[in-house]
Design an enzyme around this catalytic site. Structure first.
Site, PDB file in Angstrom:
ATOM      1  N   CYS A 290       0.579  -1.243  -0.165  1.00  0.00           N
ATOM      2  CA  CYS A 290      -0.424  -0.038  -0.200  1.00  0.00           C
ATOM      3  C   CYS A 290       1.097   1.070  -0.042  1.00  0.00           C
ATOM      4  CB  CYS A 290      -0.870   0.187   1.016  1.00  0.00           C
ATOM      5  SG  CYS A 290      -0.101   0.096   2.774  1.00  0.00           S
TER       6      CYS A 290
ATOM      7  N   ASP B  43     -17.581 -55.578  38.673  1.00  0.00           N
ATOM      8  CA  ASP B  43     -16.511 -56.010  38.938  1.00  0.00           C
ATOM      9  C   ASP B  43     -15.370 -56.128  37.857  1.00  0.00           C
ATOM     10  OD1 ASP B  43     -15.008 -58.625  39.044  1.00  0.00           O
ATOM     11  OD2 ASP B  43     -16.248 -59.718  38.450  1.00  0.00           O
TER      12      ASP B  43
END
Ligand code: ADP
Length: 636
Positions: free
Chosen positions: A142, A500
């Protein structure tokens, strides 16, 4: 493209490292430019760079604090720039811009990806940037002459998709062809994803309602399953709450949205293990979907030889979620569910290294984890050899349908309350998770009843620890515990109690993944010595005080047992409270005595599994919490 990396709570964790060409920072208004190869190391709080000479890391040359970075973005290469400067990107921090050059576009994408991830929560992120270099006192894009001049190009905020700059978002998707298994018309009622218990599915085809009692279905739309009585009919509700008729059920073509139902989902597999697995396969396009190190997220790990024919490359793509809850990978092709997204990428690379060709399932002879007929045909099972024997009788290796290896529990008459089991089996079959041993079905027409499960080639975890424990690395012991915790987190979410849990009831797969087995089976054992808490076979040493005193089972009593299981893992299969019998252990535990810290477990880790043995169930962590706690050790 998105990389997953460990949670960045440990400052020293290396997130990414690699060689980049660095341009001198031109901190003066006009300063000569030079380019040096530097070793860049990204940690959670800073990006460091070091001298790098003849493959060796040298002195530190500088660093940029992560919190100071306000933008990372590509830069347009300058005209006529040499090959090594074709892939520049910028790291904007304070009032400076650090320009670096990656060796190729993939490497640049990777860096951008990771850097964008680490800065995503920074407070002052730029919305505009300069796409050209700052050189000789001005920006090439720019012409502005102040280095801090506001950017001239709007930043693409798709933080996970650097490619979107080059691809229009929302480009129309190629159609998803119908799935191969068109026979399968419906799936079991299942939760939408791992975080919710809503039972949800996606319609695979448009369906025109056959009368007012049915719903019109729109392909790709989500529906809740309210009831599912058979494999082909179920009662559904759309997301607005409209139901199929009160007493009728609807015939629909549905496809699961739950990742657990697909062979490519491997649950909690670490990045390292995923890479190992994919490299072992070494097949172009092998992939897995695994839990990401970011909570509740998923990562797709993919192997390809496209970039490096000799060694191959493994890429990890984070599954992104858009603001409106849709899923996408590298580019913004949005999908309602992860399975739909995967199916799309099985046909279209769309920004990935290659398309997702082969799910890297670890055992090619495994039966697919599909919930269908639960009563199986005995004639389709060929018994091969005995694997062991358990509470109900012999366990056999067998081949099912002439191609799948399975294990068969041959339940002998009188060992099981079989009517109750048969009633429950169908519900148990719906429990599906990569860290649970899959129950394929049962043969209940005569004794011995067959319970057909997934075959696990390395047998029971306890035996594995005793025989091979010494060969395992500490990280592998942790992975094993995490696997079990992962499976148990799923059971906890499904409000299913194991009763279990112990190393003897977990099994080890070919790739050392551990899966939980025998969940809920304790309820059907016909043996007083096993079922009564004062029986000689009752698992007293794994039992929480409330189980021993009041037979009060819960997910929290499973958590207690999990603590003991971790102790078994870290002692490589020792018997808990070895010198004491059951009655003595019950007494000792009620007085507050607990298992000691195994040598292989650090004090921090012992603290985690010790927390499972809080006297009060409500004070023990949940599996979900344990999983997060343990995963942090994995990250370290
Ligand atoms: P039960 O639960 O009926 O007491 P187990 O499940 O403990 O029996 O099985 C006994 C033994 O058989 C295990 O220790 C293990 O070695 C072997 N086994 C059981 N199930 C499998 C399986 N799915 N894959 C491989 N081996 C198995």
């Amino acid at each position: 493209m998105a990389l997953a990396f460990p949670a960045a709570h440990v400052n020293d964790l290396v997130i990414k490292e690699g060689i980049l060409l660095k341009m001198s920072q031109q901190k003066k208004k006009i300063s000569p430019r030079n380019y040096k190869e530097r070793l860049f190391i990204l940690k959670s709080h800073a990006l460091y760079y070091y001298e790098y000479d003849k493959g060796k890391k040298g002195a530190k040359k500088g660093n940029v604090l992560i919190e100071r970075i306000c933008c990372v973005e590509r830069v347009q290469p300058e005209d006529n720039s040499p090959v090594e400067r074709q892939f520049p990107f910028q790291i904007v921090h304070d009032e400076f811009i650090l320009y670096v050059f990656a060796k190729d576009d993939d490497s640049r994408n990777d860096w951008l990806e990771v850097l964008k991830q680490v800065i995503r929560n920074n407070t002052k992120l730029l919305t505009k940037y300069h796409r050209g270099f700052w050189t000789d006192g001005k920006f090439l894009c720019c012409g502005q002459a102040a280095k801090t001049a506001p950017g001239c190009t709007v930043l693409n905020t798709e933080r996970n998709s650097p490619e979107v700059n080059r691809t229009p978002p929302h480009k129309p998707l190629p159609p998803i062809p119908p799935a191969e298994d068109t026979e399968r018309t419906a799936l079991p009622p299942i939760s939408e994803d791992r975080r919710s218990s809503v039972k949800m599915v996606v319609a695979r085809y448009d369906y025109k309602a056959d009368g007012p009692h049915e719903l019109n279905l729109l392909k790709g739309t989500k529906y809740h399953i309210i009831e599912n009585d058979s494999n082909q009919w179920c009662k559904i509700r759309d997301t607005q709450g409209t139901c199929s008729g009160a007493d009728t059920v609807q015939h629909i073509s549905l496809k699961s949205v739950r990742v657990e139902d697909y062979p490519w989902y491997v649950g909690n597999l670490s990045r390292v293990r995923a890479e190992q697995l994919l490299r072992e396969k070494g097949k172009e396009g092998s992939f897995v979907v695994r839990d990401s190190s970011q909570k509740g997220m998923y990562t797709v790990s993919l192997f390809s030889q496209a970039l490096d024919e000799l060694n191959g490359t493994v890429r990890h793509y984070l599954v992104n979620v858009s603001a409106d809850g849709k899923y996408y990978l590298a580019q913004k092709h949005l999908f309602d569910s992860i399975p739909q997204m995967i199916q799309y990428h099985q046909l279209n690379g769309a920004g990935l290294l290659t398309r997702l060709r082969h799910p890297a399932i670890t055992n090619d002879n495994k039966a697919p984890s599909v919930y269908g007929e639960w009563e199986l045909c005995r004639d389709e099972i060929t018994l091969l050899q005995e694997l062991g024997s358990g509470q109900f009788g012999v366990v056999q290796l067998a081949v099912w349908k002439g191609k799948y290896k399975v294990a068969i529990k041959m339940v002998k008459e009188g060992s099981m309350s079989s009517d109750e089991f048969i009633e429950e089996a169908q519900a148990m079959m719906k429990l599906r998770h990569p860290k649970l041993v899959t129950l394929h079905g049962v043969c209940t027409d005569m004794f011995p009843i067959y319970i057909v499960t997934e075959f696990m080639s390395n047998g029971c975890l306890l035996d594995y620890l005793k025989n091979h424990g010494k060969e395992l690395q500490p990280s592998q012991l942790l992975d094993m515990c995490l696997d079990v915790c992962d499976g148990m987190t799923y059971l906890e979410r499904e409000q299913f109690i194991h009763r279990d849990l112990a190393a003897r009831n977990c099994l080890v797969d070919q790739d050392l993944t551990v899966k939980v087995s025998d969940f809920g089976m304790a309820r059907y054992v016909l043996d007083d010595q096993y079922t009564s808490s004062v029986g000689t076979k009752f698992p007293v040493k794994w039992a929480a005080p409330e189980v021993l005193n009041y037979t009060r089972f819960s997910s929290k009593s499973d958590v207690w047992a999990f603590g003991v299981l971790m102790w078994e893992v870290y002692t490589l299969g020792k018997k808990p409270y070895e010198l004491y019998d059951n009655a003595q252990v019950a007494e000792m535990v009620s007085q507050g005595h607990r298992l000691y810290r195994p040598q292989l477990a650090t004090a921090e880790l012992y603290q985690v599994f010790g927390s499972c043995w809080h006297e009060l169930p409500e004070e023990r962590p949940s599996f979900q919490q344990l999983f997060e706690l343990l995963r942090a050790f994995q990250d370290e």
